[in-house]
Design an enzyme around this catalytic site. Sequence first.
Site, mmCIF file in Angstrom:
data_model
loop_
_atom_site.group_PDB
_atom_site.id
_atom_site.type_symbol
_atom_site.label_atom_id
_atom_site.label_comp_id
_atom_site.label_asym_id
_atom_site.label_seq_id
_atom_site.Cartn_x
_atom_site.Cartn_y
_atom_site.Cartn_z
ATOM 1 N N GLY A 1 0.825 -1.205 0.000
ATOM 2 C CA GLY A 1 0.000 0.000 0.000
ATOM 3 C C GLY A 1 0.854 1.247 0.000
ATOM 4 N N ASP A 2 2.100 1.112 -0.479
ATOM 5 C CA ASP A 2 2.994 2.270 -0.471
ATOM 6 C C ASP A 2 3.981 2.133 -1.631
ATOM 7 O OD1 ASP A 2 4.648 4.508 0.598
ATOM 8 O OD2 ASP A 2 3.249 4.301 2.262
ATOM 9 N N ASP A 3 5.238 2.563 -1.436
ATOM 10 C CA ASP A 3 6.190 2.502 -2.548
ATOM 11 C C ASP A 3 6.586 1.062 -2.845
ATOM 12 O OD1 ASP A 3 6.150 5.266 -2.621
ATOM 13 O OD2 ASP A 3 7.906 5.476 -1.332
#
Length: 422
Positions: A229-231
């Site tokens: 849910g991020d990089d």
Amino acid sequence: MRFAFGVWILSTFTARVIALGSSVCSLTPVGHGKDDTNQVEAAIAHCGHGGNIIFNAGQYNITRKMTWNLTNSRVDLHGYLNFNPDVEYWLNPNNTYRVVFIQSQASWFVVTGRDFVIDAHNVGGIQGNGQTWWNYFSNRTREDGDGRPIAFTLSHVTKGIVRNFRIESQPFWCNTVADSKNVIYDGMLCNATNTNPAFAGQNVVPNTDGIDTYRSDDVQLLNWDITCGDDCLAIKGNSTNILASNVSCHGGNGVAVGSLGQYVGLNDIVDHVTFEDVKLLRLPSTVQPNMGSGVYFKTWTGSVNGVPPTGGGGGGGFVSNVISRRFTLDRVSNPIHLYQTNGGHSNDTPSGLQFSNLTFEDWQGTSLSNTIVNLQCSPAVPCPNMLFKDVDVATPSGQGASFVCVNVINEEGLPGAFIMID
Ligand SMILES: *[C@@H]1O[C@H](CO)[C@@H](O)[C@H](O)[C@H]1NC(C)=O
Ligand SMILES: *[C@@H]1O[C@H](CO)[C@@H](O)[C@H](O)[C@H]1NC(C)=O
Ligand SMILES: *[C@@H]1O[C@H](CO)[C@@H](O)[C@H](O)[C@H]1NC(C)=O
Ligand SMILES: *[C@@H]1O[C@H](CO)[C@@H](O)[C@H](O)[C@H]1NC(C)=O
Ligand SMILES: *[C@@H]1O[C@H](CO)[C@@H](O)[C@H](O)[C@H]1NC(C)=O
Ligand SMILES: *[C@@H]1O[C@H](CO)[C@@H](O)[C@H](O)[C@H]1NC(C)=O
Ligand SMILES: *[C@@H]1O[C@H](CO)[C@@H](O)[C@H](O)[C@H]1NC(C)=O
Ligand SMILES: *[C@@H]1O[C@H](CO)[C@@H](O)[C@H](O)[C@H]1NC(C)=O
């Protein structure tokens, strides 16, 4: 008990072991709610220098922080290091390491040393028990440096290889490589997928980055599959000669260079980075609502707004010679994006961290917005040499593509009609 079995192997075959100049330690989980940390540490101590540690299949219950110092050795991990999901225990700063300087992030498992191979044969790795963490933090403040642990940290490694390794449900960053050189990760799976129906449609897995690279040279990320849910990948300060090849990113923010310039007085250098054969794949929105960018670049402003790990800015350095080629996008929000205002305010001093020589080649697939390229370079250090070749990403039906370049000195390959402001 099981480790005693490993020692028994050693003593029984002492003559052979000495003749071969190496030692073998073999482990099996103790089972029945017991703790495996002692036998794992003992095996690494006995066989981690010039030997071979073989973990047989199963779940190894790890209840406290652990460092493996490996030299001239090999680990065959056919099972999972299962990090006991006692969230409040791990959040006590005494119970994790802080070997990763940037943002003072915590680690529960650190590998250091040189000339080693860790092979998990696609059947083992780390069980992070992230769902317990995501539930716990769903109604609490999350901040960088708050003590949520990085699942797998390589620190001060020279010539290390990690092969076919699986990390199930990382609570926070999946991997970090810091202060290291000549590292190859070939085959890596990270999967942060919420399965709690109470959070369907929300991103309750922020900060589950596939990897953050920091202060490291010559790192290869080959054959990666990241759900987060991020990089998907985050290239942070002093990352040089990085190759990422054949990477699938399911959900999250996409591939990041940054954030950079968070620490005033510290230069962040990113030079010679290649991303190739990268797929950005949107997940069903109930599972993960975000699929941000193909690749995006970000710095803090030139002003100092608070102090790290949560605030910062004012740091210098540069980013150059970054090639992003053969990208396939599936409904990505902002395909190519660059901004230099992270954590900033409108009247801040512009960033002095310059981007140059960025190449984007052979891009296809679909965007959810009609702005395919959006480069917002700092007015203090406009971007020279932005090169585009065969960037052919489809916009939502009926909309014309737009390409925005602000403070770009020298651009090549975008259609003549693009917007250029300087
Ligand atoms: C791991 O070990 C701890 C301490 O002995 C125990 O409380 C816990 O139940 C064990 N966990 C598992 C999954 O066996
Ligand atoms: C790892 O082991 C090597 C060889 O024994 C030693 O030189 C080095 O200091 C150790 N590193 C750490 C971090 O303990
Ligand atoms: C951490 O360890 C130190 C030294 O043993 C102790 O004084 C401190 O109370 C511990 N902190 C927590 C939060 O347990
Ligand atoms: C968070 O939610 C759980 C139930 O989902 C509740 O038990 C807990 O008290 C809440 N914590 C805070 C800090 O609001
Ligand atoms: C990730 O985990 C989810 C939930 O367990 C599962 O449905 C999905 O297939 C996994 N993805 C990969 C790539 O293993
Ligand atoms: C790309 O990586 C995936 C693992 O993520 C692997 O299954 C696949 O075989 C790799 N493709 C090539 C061409 O090596
Ligand atoms: C990066 O390396 C340069 C020297 O090459 C050094 O001056 C700078 O402090 C380093 N930055 C970080 C974040 O370590
Ligand atoms: C950018 O590329 C040009 C031409 O290849 C080269 O001369 C220059 O040194 C590069 N800039 C940096 C900062 O590496």
